[in-house]
Design a protein around this motif. Sequence first.
Motif, PDB file in Angstrom:
ATOM      1  N   ALA A  29       0.813  -1.221   0.000  1.00  0.00           N
ATOM      2  CA  ALA A  29       0.000   0.000   0.000  1.00  0.00           C
ATOM      3  C   ALA A  29       0.847   1.272   0.000  1.00  0.00           C
ATOM      4  CB  ALA A  29      -0.936   0.001   1.205  1.00  0.00           C
ATOM      5  N   ARG A  30       2.106   1.164   0.378  1.00  0.00           N
ATOM      6  CA  ARG A  30       2.956   2.351   0.447  1.00  0.00           C
ATOM      7  C   ARG A  30       3.335   2.895  -0.925  1.00  0.00           C
ATOM      8  NH1 ARG A  30       7.667   0.898   4.650  1.00  0.00           N
ATOM      9  NH2 ARG A  30       8.249   3.068   4.197  1.00  0.00           N
ATOM     10  N   ILE A  31       3.121   2.130  -1.995  1.00  0.00           N
ATOM     11  CA  ILE A  31       3.435   2.641  -3.335  1.00  0.00           C
ATOM     12  C   ILE A  31       2.197   3.222  -4.024  1.00  0.00           C
ATOM     13  CG2 ILE A  31       5.332   0.987  -3.566  1.00  0.00           C
ATOM     14  CD1 ILE A  31       3.583  -0.514  -5.636  1.00  0.00           C
ATOM     15  N   GLY A  32       1.116   3.425  -3.258  1.00  0.00           N
ATOM     16  CA  GLY A  32      -0.090   3.992  -3.838  1.00  0.00           C
ATOM     17  C   GLY A  32      -0.885   2.964  -4.613  1.00  0.00           C
ATOM     18  N   GLN A  33      -1.556   3.405  -5.674  1.00  0.00           N
ATOM     19  CA  GLN A  33      -2.369   2.509  -6.488  1.00  0.00           C
ATOM     20  C   GLN A  33      -1.485   1.785  -7.506  1.00  0.00           C
ATOM     21  OE1 GLN A  33      -5.649   1.813  -6.202  1.00  0.00           O
ATOM     22  NE2 GLN A  33      -5.423   0.306  -7.835  1.00  0.00           N
ATOM     23  N   ALA A  52       7.548   2.398  -6.171  1.00  0.00           N
ATOM     24  CA  ALA A  52       7.759   1.080  -6.771  1.00  0.00           C
ATOM     25  C   ALA A  52       8.215   0.094  -5.709  1.00  0.00           C
ATOM     26  CB  ALA A  52       8.801   1.167  -7.883  1.00  0.00           C
ATOM     27  N   LEU A  53       7.871  -1.161  -5.922  1.00  0.00           N
ATOM     28  CA  LEU A  53       8.261  -2.254  -5.043  1.00  0.00           C
ATOM     29  C   LEU A  53       8.998  -3.288  -5.883  1.00  0.00           C
ATOM     30  CD1 LEU A  53       8.067  -3.925  -2.360  1.00  0.00           C
ATOM     31  CD2 LEU A  53       5.860  -4.761  -3.202  1.00  0.00           C
ATOM     32  N   ASN A  54      10.234  -3.606  -5.499  1.00  0.00           N
ATOM     33  CA  ASN A  54      11.028  -4.613  -6.198  1.00  0.00           C
ATOM     34  C   ASN A  54      11.330  -5.754  -5.238  1.00  0.00           C
ATOM     35  OD1 ASN A  54      11.971  -3.614  -9.048  1.00  0.00           O
ATOM     36  ND2 ASN A  54      12.018  -1.817  -7.715  1.00  0.00           N
TER      37      ASN A  54
END
Length: 338
Positions: free
Chosen positions: A145-149, A257-259
């Motif tokens: 949820a920390r990267i928004g939508q 972004a999530l990697n």
Amino acid sequence: MSSDRLKNVGLRPRVLVVGFAGHQGKEYLSIVRENADVVGGVDPAPAASALADEWGFPHYGVLDEALEKVEFDAAVVTVPHSEHFPVCTELLAHGRHVIKEKPFAVTEEEARQLIHLAQRADRSVFTLLQRNFNPVFRFAQKNLARIGQPYWFSYDYHLNLAHPTTGWRASREQAMGGVLLDMGYHLIDVLSGLFPEPPRVHSAFVHQYREMRDRRLEDLVSLMCSYPSTGLAGSLRISRHNHEKIERLCVLGTEGALNVAPQVATLHSVGGLPLDHCAWAGPKIDAVRSMIAHHLGHLDDRYYRQDHLQRQLAAVRTIDGIYRDRLGEQNKLADRCA
């Protein structure tokens, strides 16, 4: 019976290992014994009897014989895909819990039947998917949820095998699918923990080796998933014969972004500034150990059971739908060529 025994007396569960002489079964044996009493093993392989003697439990060539002679609470099942459904249905019919290798089922129909049998017997069917017990993947789910939508994801998972697939995975009758059902099940399950089921999936199946093409067992699959109601889309690429072994998931969102890779997950801002990360240096076996201990400790947890069953149904439904669409396309092509 078994549930009352475990709850009321607080004893270690008694476990039957089914398919224990294979690679995966042997890997799990020592870990299962840390958390349960292995009271018997079923495997028709020639080496199974000697292995059972080495580990000190009775060996049976067929499941029916073990069900007649052994009292046990749960079975750990590591057999070829074609044997999953008949083995699990027989265990559930005899009131035993099941902890099994993926896939949960090969088809949606089989998955629904297993869920019905599990609910009727008040027993669990847990699927062994170690990424759910890897701290990096847990960090990813907790912090998505920390990267928004989210609006895009890409997920690549490749092995670097130098030769054609061997063993039962090279048999259409036993494997019942190629890399999508085998390796891809892990990825679809990870995505099921992050996003809803994809309403639309387009696929491309590729064969590096002629024998695999002839057996309709894909060496590589590329998927494009779309979620029109949310604007999310994403791709998956899965193969056995890449130039390097790699697993990497990237999710892009409106705020970052999530990697994710098996040993590190990183959050970045939209501009690329690192915000947070989770690194895990532990060996894969630690996640496996946590997974098996958790499942054995939650055999009678109906809430956990229900959540698990519904997530596995979603994964099976997605994969089964891809294979059915693929078969439909092949049938249409055959009709045009006839």
